[in-house]
Design a protein around this motif. Structure first.
Motif, PDB file in Angstrom:
ATOM      1  N   LEU A   1      10.012 -17.460  32.238  1.00  0.00           N
ATOM      2  CA  LEU A   1       8.596 -17.157  32.360  1.00  0.00           C
ATOM      3  C   LEU A   1       8.378 -15.949  33.262  1.00  0.00           C
ATOM      4  N   ARG A   2       9.155 -15.834  34.328  1.00  0.00           N
ATOM      5  CA  ARG A   2       9.059 -14.638  35.176  1.00  0.00           C
ATOM      6  C   ARG A   2       9.449 -13.393  34.395  1.00  0.00           C
ATOM      7  N   ASP A   3      10.471 -13.502  33.568  1.00  0.00           N
ATOM      8  CA  ASP A   3      10.866 -12.377  32.720  1.00  0.00           C
ATOM      9  C   ASP A   3       9.732 -11.963  31.781  1.00  0.00           C
ATOM     10  N   LEU A   4       9.051 -12.950  31.223  1.00  0.00           N
ATOM     11  CA  LEU A   4       7.964 -12.655  30.290  1.00  0.00           C
ATOM     12  C   LEU A   4       6.800 -11.968  30.996  1.00  0.00           C
ATOM     13  N   HIS A   5       6.517 -12.361  32.220  1.00  0.00           N
ATOM     14  CA  HIS A   5       5.488 -11.673  32.992  1.00  0.00           C
ATOM     15  C   HIS A   5       5.882 -10.211  33.210  1.00  0.00           C
ATOM     16  N   ASP A   6       7.151  -9.969  33.496  1.00  0.00           N
ATOM     17  CA  ASP A   6       7.630  -8.601  33.690  1.00  0.00           C
ATOM     18  C   ASP A   6       7.520  -7.791  32.400  1.00  0.00           C
ATOM     19  N   LEU A   7       7.888  -8.409  31.284  1.00  0.00           N
ATOM     20  CA  LEU A   7       7.789  -7.724  30.000  1.00  0.00           C
ATOM     21  C   LEU A   7       6.334  -7.421  29.658  1.00  0.00           C
ATOM     22  N   ARG A   8       5.435  -8.341  29.963  1.00  0.00           N
ATOM     23  CA  ARG A   8       4.018  -8.121  29.701  1.00  0.00           C
ATOM     24  C   ARG A   8       3.491  -6.964  30.538  1.00  0.00           C
ATOM     25  N   GLU A   9       3.919  -6.897  31.787  1.00  0.00           N
ATOM     26  CA  GLU A   9       3.489  -5.800  32.662  1.00  0.00           C
ATOM     27  C   GLU A   9       4.008  -4.454  32.152  1.00  0.00           C
ATOM     28  N   ALA A  10       5.250  -4.426  31.683  1.00  0.00           N
ATOM     29  CA  ALA A  10       5.818  -3.183  31.163  1.00  0.00           C
ATOM     30  C   ALA A  10       5.060  -2.716  29.920  1.00  0.00           C
ATOM     31  N   ALA A  11       4.711  -3.659  29.030  1.00  0.00           N
ATOM     32  CA  ALA A  11       3.934  -3.304  27.840  1.00  0.00           C
ATOM     33  C   ALA A  11       2.555  -2.808  28.235  1.00  0.00           C
ATOM     34  N   LEU A  12       1.958  -3.424  29.248  1.00  0.00           N
ATOM     35  CA  LEU A  12       0.651  -2.981  29.727  1.00  0.00           C
ATOM     36  C   LEU A  12       0.736  -1.571  30.298  1.00  0.00           C
ATOM     37  N   ALA A  13       1.792  -1.255  31.027  1.00  0.00           N
ATOM     38  CA  ALA A  13       1.957   0.089  31.588  1.00  0.00           C
ATOM     39  C   ALA A  13       1.971   1.151  30.484  1.00  0.00           C
ATOM     40  N   ASP A  14       2.664   0.860  29.391  1.00  0.00           N
ATOM     41  CA  ASP A  14       2.692   1.807  28.269  1.00  0.00           C
ATOM     42  C   ASP A  14       1.302   1.951  27.649  1.00  0.00           C
TER      43      ASP A  14
ATOM     44  N   LYS B   1      17.710 -21.175  23.630  1.00  0.00           N
ATOM     45  CA  LYS B   1      17.036 -22.461  23.749  1.00  0.00           C
ATOM     46  C   LYS B   1      15.623 -22.297  24.314  1.00  0.00           C
ATOM     47  N   GLU B   2      15.451 -21.319  25.221  1.00  0.00           N
ATOM     48  CA  GLU B   2      14.128 -21.080  25.796  1.00  0.00           C
ATOM     49  C   GLU B   2      13.093 -20.742  24.732  1.00  0.00           C
ATOM     50  N   ASP B   3      13.553 -20.085  23.649  1.00  0.00           N
ATOM     51  CA  ASP B   3      12.627 -19.700  22.581  1.00  0.00           C
ATOM     52  C   ASP B   3      11.979 -20.922  21.933  1.00  0.00           C
ATOM     53  N   LEU B   4      12.674 -22.042  21.969  1.00  0.00           N
ATOM     54  CA  LEU B   4      12.148 -23.266  21.381  1.00  0.00           C
ATOM     55  C   LEU B   4      11.011 -23.849  22.206  1.00  0.00           C
ATOM     56  N   ALA B   5      11.044 -23.611  23.508  1.00  0.00           N
ATOM     57  CA  ALA B   5      10.013 -24.158  24.389  1.00  0.00           C
ATOM     58  C   ALA B   5       8.834 -23.217  24.549  1.00  0.00           C
ATOM     59  N   LEU B   6       9.116 -21.926  24.663  1.00  0.00           N
ATOM     60  CA  LEU B   6       8.062 -20.940  24.927  1.00  0.00           C
ATOM     61  C   LEU B   6       7.700 -20.233  23.627  1.00  0.00           C
ATOM     62  N   ASP B   7       7.067 -20.970  22.728  1.00  0.00           N
ATOM     63  CA  ASP B   7       6.838 -20.439  21.388  1.00  0.00           C
ATOM     64  C   ASP B   7       5.663 -19.473  21.301  1.00  0.00           C
ATOM     65  N   HIS B   8       4.929 -19.271  22.409  1.00  0.00           N
ATOM     66  CA  HIS B   8       3.862 -18.278  22.425  1.00  0.00           C
ATOM     67  C   HIS B   8       4.307 -16.979  23.107  1.00  0.00           C
ATOM     68  N   GLN B   9       5.607 -16.815  23.316  1.00  0.00           N
ATOM     69  CA  GLN B   9       6.056 -15.714  24.147  1.00  0.00           C
ATOM     70  C   GLN B   9       5.756 -14.334  23.547  1.00  0.00           C
ATOM     71  N   ASP B  10       5.818 -14.203  22.242  1.00  0.00           N
ATOM     72  CA  ASP B  10       5.526 -12.899  21.643  1.00  0.00           C
ATOM     73  C   ASP B  10       4.064 -12.519  21.861  1.00  0.00           C
ATOM     74  N   ALA B  11       3.170 -13.471  21.632  1.00  0.00           N
ATOM     75  CA  ALA B  11       1.744 -13.216  21.870  1.00  0.00           C
ATOM     76  C   ALA B  11       1.482 -12.951  23.346  1.00  0.00           C
ATOM     77  N   PHE B  12       2.209 -13.648  24.204  1.00  0.00           N
ATOM     78  CA  PHE B  12       2.033 -13.481  25.643  1.00  0.00           C
ATOM     79  C   PHE B  12       2.393 -12.072  26.094  1.00  0.00           C
ATOM     80  N   THR B  13       3.535 -11.560  25.678  1.00  0.00           N
ATOM     81  CA  THR B  13       4.006 -10.272  26.189  1.00  0.00           C
ATOM     82  C   THR B  13       3.142  -9.102  25.735  1.00  0.00           C
ATOM     83  N   VAL B  14       2.470  -9.233  24.606  1.00  0.00           N
ATOM     84  CA  VAL B  14       1.632  -8.115  24.122  1.00  0.00           C
ATOM     85  C   VAL B  14       0.161  -8.303  24.441  1.00  0.00           C
ATOM     86  N   SER B  15      -0.204  -9.438  25.042  1.00  0.00           N
ATOM     87  CA  SER B  15      -1.625  -9.777  25.176  1.00  0.00           C
ATOM     88  C   SER B  15      -2.416  -8.743  25.977  1.00  0.00           C
TER      89      SER B  15
END
Length: 217
Positions: free
Chosen positions: A133-146, A65-79
């Motif tokens: 949203l906290r999870d997405l911040h963590d995922l974004r940080e992990a992608a940035l580390a790589d 259900k969260e995917d319906l609200a946070l529809d920019h999440q893919d762009a967010f995690t790789v930004s």
């Protein structure tokens, strides 16, 4: 006379277009319901009924259900990772991220945190969305580390790019939250942008002594 079974099927482009239309319809209907009655109070059945599709259709397009609200999440995690990977020759990771953040704020980009007061309130009032949203911040940080490891020629998982990503991620997380805070107290995007650009300078300046030249290749 036999008929080619594929001849009656719609062309691939048309099928994809129809799928995208259905996906957008479901997303739009869900957003309207979330804003009207709250994320936690809205069920998948409510969304399916309002969109006139089956519940399974909703979950096929949006597994959570969260995917319906946070529809920019893919762009967010790789930004942040994409900004580092696409930085200019000789530009450090910090400089690239600082520049990209300023550009995003000027454009009032949703990925930077601009969402409008109703949407910001919906997230703030929902424990589920706040946790996601906290999870997405963590995922974004992990992608940035790589991305930083690749940029600096270090092994992925090495402590240095992980630490650099944690510092840079913390600044971006704090600024994202700041944009949300200012949105919730009723400031318009122009005023928020002016405030956050000045505050971002202070935040990024704290990282200059340690990261000014990091991954500047």
């Amino acid at each position: 006379m036999t008929t080619d079974a594929t001849s009656s099927a719609p062309p691939t482009g048309l099928r994809e277009s129809k799928k995208q239309e259905t996906r957008q319809l479901i997303s739009d209907v869900a957003t309207g319901l979330f804003l009207a009655q709250g994320f936690e109070q809205t069920t998948i059945a409510d969304i399916a009924a309002a969109a006139r599709v089956a519940k399974k259709t909703v979950t096929n397009y949006f597994p959570r259900k969260e995917d319906l609200a946070l529809d920019h999440q893919d762009a967010f995690t790789v930004s942040l990772a994409s900004t580092v990977a696409d930085r200019q020759a000789g530009e450090s990771a910090l400089s690239a991220l600082r520049r990209a953040f300023t550009e995003a704020v000027v454009a009032a980009d949703p990925v930077a945190g601009f969402s409008g007061p109703d949407f910001a309130r919906m997230i703030a009032d929902s424990p589920t969305l706040s946790a996601r949203l906290r999870d997405l911040h963590d995922l974004r940080e992990a992608a940035l580390a790589d991305a930083l490891a690749d940029a600096a020629g270090a092994p992925r998982g090495h402590i240095t790019p992980r630490t650099a990503a944690a510092l840079l991620g913390a600044v971006h997380r704090t600024l994202f939250q700041r944009i949300q805070e200012l949105t919730l107290i009723g400031q318009d995007n122009a005023r928020i942008s002016a405030t956050v650009i000045a505050e971002a300078d202070s935040a990024f300046n704290l990282l200059e002594p340690s990261l000014a030249d990091y991954a500047a290749t």
